[in-house]
Design an enzyme around this catalytic site. Structure first.
Site, PDB file in Angstrom:
ATOM      1  N   SER A 182       0.832  -1.211   0.000  1.00  0.00           N
ATOM      2  CA  SER A 182       0.000   0.000   0.000  1.00  0.00           C
ATOM      3  C   SER A 182       0.860   1.252   0.000  1.00  0.00           C
ATOM      4  O   SER A 182       0.492   2.281  -0.560  1.00  0.00           O
ATOM      5  CB  SER A 182      -0.927   0.003   1.212  1.00  0.00           C
ATOM      6  OG  SER A 182      -1.693  -1.170   1.226  1.00  0.00           O
TER       7      SER A 182
ATOM      8  N   ASP B  31       3.544 -18.255 -12.420  1.00  0.00           N
ATOM      9  CA  ASP B  31       3.013 -19.593 -12.669  1.00  0.00           C
ATOM     10  C   ASP B  31       3.820 -20.625 -11.894  1.00  0.00           C
ATOM     11  O   ASP B  31       5.018 -20.439 -11.670  1.00  0.00           O
ATOM     12  CB  ASP B  31       3.110 -19.904 -14.172  1.00  0.00           C
ATOM     13  CG  ASP B  31       2.480 -18.805 -15.006  1.00  0.00           C
ATOM     14  OD1 ASP B  31       1.258 -18.657 -14.946  1.00  0.00           O
ATOM     15  OD2 ASP B  31       3.224 -18.087 -15.714  1.00  0.00           O
TER      16      ASP B  31
ATOM     17  N   TYR C  25       7.108 -21.592 -13.316  1.00  0.00           N
ATOM     18  CA  TYR C  25       8.252 -20.655 -13.222  1.00  0.00           C
ATOM     19  C   TYR C  25       9.042 -21.047 -11.974  1.00  0.00           C
ATOM     20  O   TYR C  25       8.976 -20.390 -10.933  1.00  0.00           O
ATOM     21  CB  TYR C  25       7.703 -19.228 -13.112  1.00  0.00           C
ATOM     22  CG  TYR C  25       8.717 -18.123 -13.336  1.00  0.00           C
ATOM     23  CD1 TYR C  25       9.131 -17.766 -14.609  1.00  0.00           C
ATOM     24  CD2 TYR C  25       9.217 -17.393 -12.261  1.00  0.00           C
ATOM     25  CE1 TYR C  25      10.027 -16.726 -14.811  1.00  0.00           C
ATOM     26  CE2 TYR C  25      10.117 -16.344 -12.442  1.00  0.00           C
ATOM     27  CZ  TYR C  25      10.516 -16.027 -13.721  1.00  0.00           C
ATOM     28  OH  TYR C  25      11.395 -14.989 -13.919  1.00  0.00           O
TER      29      TYR C  25
ATOM     30  N   ASN D  34       2.245  -4.177 -14.504  1.00  0.00           N
ATOM     31  CA  ASN D  34       1.255  -5.207 -14.848  1.00  0.00           C
ATOM     32  C   ASN D  34       0.129  -5.294 -13.808  1.00  0.00           C
ATOM     33  O   ASN D  34      -0.689  -6.208 -13.859  1.00  0.00           O
ATOM     34  CB  ASN D  34       1.919  -6.573 -15.047  1.00  0.00           C
ATOM     35  CG  ASN D  34       2.747  -7.005 -13.862  1.00  0.00           C
ATOM     36  OD1 ASN D  34       2.895  -6.254 -12.884  1.00  0.00           O
ATOM     37  ND2 ASN D  34       3.301  -8.189 -13.915  1.00  0.00           N
TER      38      ASN D  34
HETATM   39  O1  LIG Z   1       5.221  -9.505 -12.060  1.00  0.00           O
HETATM   40  C1  LIG Z   1       5.677 -10.557 -12.514  1.00  0.00           C
HETATM   41  C2  LIG Z   1       4.989 -11.318 -13.464  1.00  0.00           C
HETATM   42  C3  LIG Z   1       5.577 -12.479 -13.929  1.00  0.00           C
HETATM   43  N1  LIG Z   1       6.799 -12.876 -13.473  1.00  0.00           N
HETATM   44  C4  LIG Z   1       7.398 -14.119 -13.960  1.00  0.00           C
HETATM   45  C5  LIG Z   1       6.656 -15.328 -13.431  1.00  0.00           C
HETATM   46  C6  LIG Z   1       5.782 -15.763 -14.549  1.00  0.00           C
HETATM   47  O2  LIG Z   1       5.498 -17.145 -14.489  1.00  0.00           O
HETATM   48  C7  LIG Z   1       6.628 -15.380 -15.755  1.00  0.00           C
HETATM   49  C8  LIG Z   1       5.829 -15.143 -16.990  1.00  0.00           C
HETATM   50  O3  LIG Z   1       4.783 -14.248 -16.687  1.00  0.00           O
HETATM   51  P1  LIG Z   1       3.519 -14.120 -17.620  1.00  0.00           P
HETATM   52  O4  LIG Z   1       3.113 -15.447 -18.179  1.00  0.00           O
HETATM   53  O5  LIG Z   1       2.505 -13.318 -16.908  1.00  0.00           O
HETATM   54  O6  LIG Z   1       4.178 -13.196 -18.762  1.00  0.00           O
HETATM   55  P2  LIG Z   1       4.089 -13.222 -20.322  1.00  0.00           P
HETATM   56  O7  LIG Z   1       4.177 -11.819 -20.739  1.00  0.00           O
HETATM   57  O8  LIG Z   1       2.896 -14.024 -20.774  1.00  0.00           O
HETATM   58  O9  LIG Z   1       5.450 -13.931 -20.677  1.00  0.00           O
HETATM   59  P3  LIG Z   1       5.848 -15.470 -20.939  1.00  0.00           P
HETATM   60  O10 LIG Z   1       5.948 -15.570 -22.422  1.00  0.00           O
HETATM   61  O11 LIG Z   1       7.176 -15.650 -20.237  1.00  0.00           O
HETATM   62  O12 LIG Z   1       4.761 -16.344 -20.350  1.00  0.00           O
HETATM   63  O13 LIG Z   1       7.293 -14.157 -15.369  1.00  0.00           O
HETATM   64  C9  LIG Z   1       7.481 -12.133 -12.537  1.00  0.00           C
HETATM   65  O14 LIG Z   1       8.579 -12.459 -12.113  1.00  0.00           O
HETATM   66  N2  LIG Z   1       6.895 -10.986 -12.082  1.00  0.00           N
END
Ligand SMILES: O=c1ccn([C@H]2C[C@H](O)[C@@H](COP(=O)(O)OP(=O)(O)OP(=O)(O)O)O2)c(=O)[nH]1
Length: 144
Positions: A64, A82, A85, A76
């Site tokens: 906060s 996930d 990860y 984001n």
């Molecule tokens: O704030 C965040 C969001 C995501 N992650 C890591 C964990 C997550 O499992 C990975 C992928 O995130 P996401 O699937 O939301 O991102 P994407 O933009 O869809 O990328 P990707 O192609 O890697 O899935 O990045 C972080 O470290 N911080």
């Protein structure tokens, strides 16, 4: 009790702490000093990687006080980590946009996370009409 395997990429940050009775959200810390100019985007390294319990994901949101203390918006809005990860190099990071010139120091607590159960498996069944009562579409209620 659920167990999480955690790897620290540095000994410069305090170990993560689950504080019983306070909040079940767990604070995360910056693992490197990061300086941003107003309007700049950066990923802040959080210095940890984790193997979450099977069937869980983690949600990361700002504290906060993060905006007040650092002038940062989480780009984001809610970070989703996930369960997959979970590798040795899968360090958690916080994507941020600076609303003013700012510096985040090592060990500053800048965001927090909790684990959440994955949603059940779903499939989509295409239909021509839905049986539910019609609410009139987006933003159509609550107007005086
Ligand atoms: O704030 C965040 C969001 C995501 N992650 C890591 C964990 C997550 O499992 C990975 C992928 O995130 P996401 O699937 O939301 O991102 P994407 O933009 O869809 O990328 P990707 O192609 O890697 O899935 O990045 C972080 O470290 N911080």
């Amino acid at each position: 009790m659920e167990q999480i395997k955690i790897k620290y990429f540095t000994d410069k940050i305090d170990k993560l702490e689950y504080i019983d009775g306070k909040s079940d959200w767990i604070d995360l810390r910056a693992s490197e000093e990061v300086t941003l100019k107003k309007g700049e985007f950066k990923l802040i390294p959080l210095g940890v990687a984790m193997e979450l319990p099977k069937g869980y994901e983690a949600h990361i949101v700002p504290r906060s006080s993060t905006y007040k203390n650092f002038g940062l918006i989480q780009a984001n809005h809610c970070g989703i980590v996930d369960g997959s990860y979970c590798g040795d190099n899968d360090m958690w990071r916080m994507p941020v946009i600076a609303m003013r010139d700012t510096t985040i120091h090592v060990n500053d607590r800048i965001c927090q996370f909790r684990i959440m159960k994955n949603q059940p498996r779903i499939c989509f069944e295409q239909v021509d009409h839905l049986e539910g009562a019609d609410r009139g579409g987006f933003g159509s209620t609550g107007k005086n």
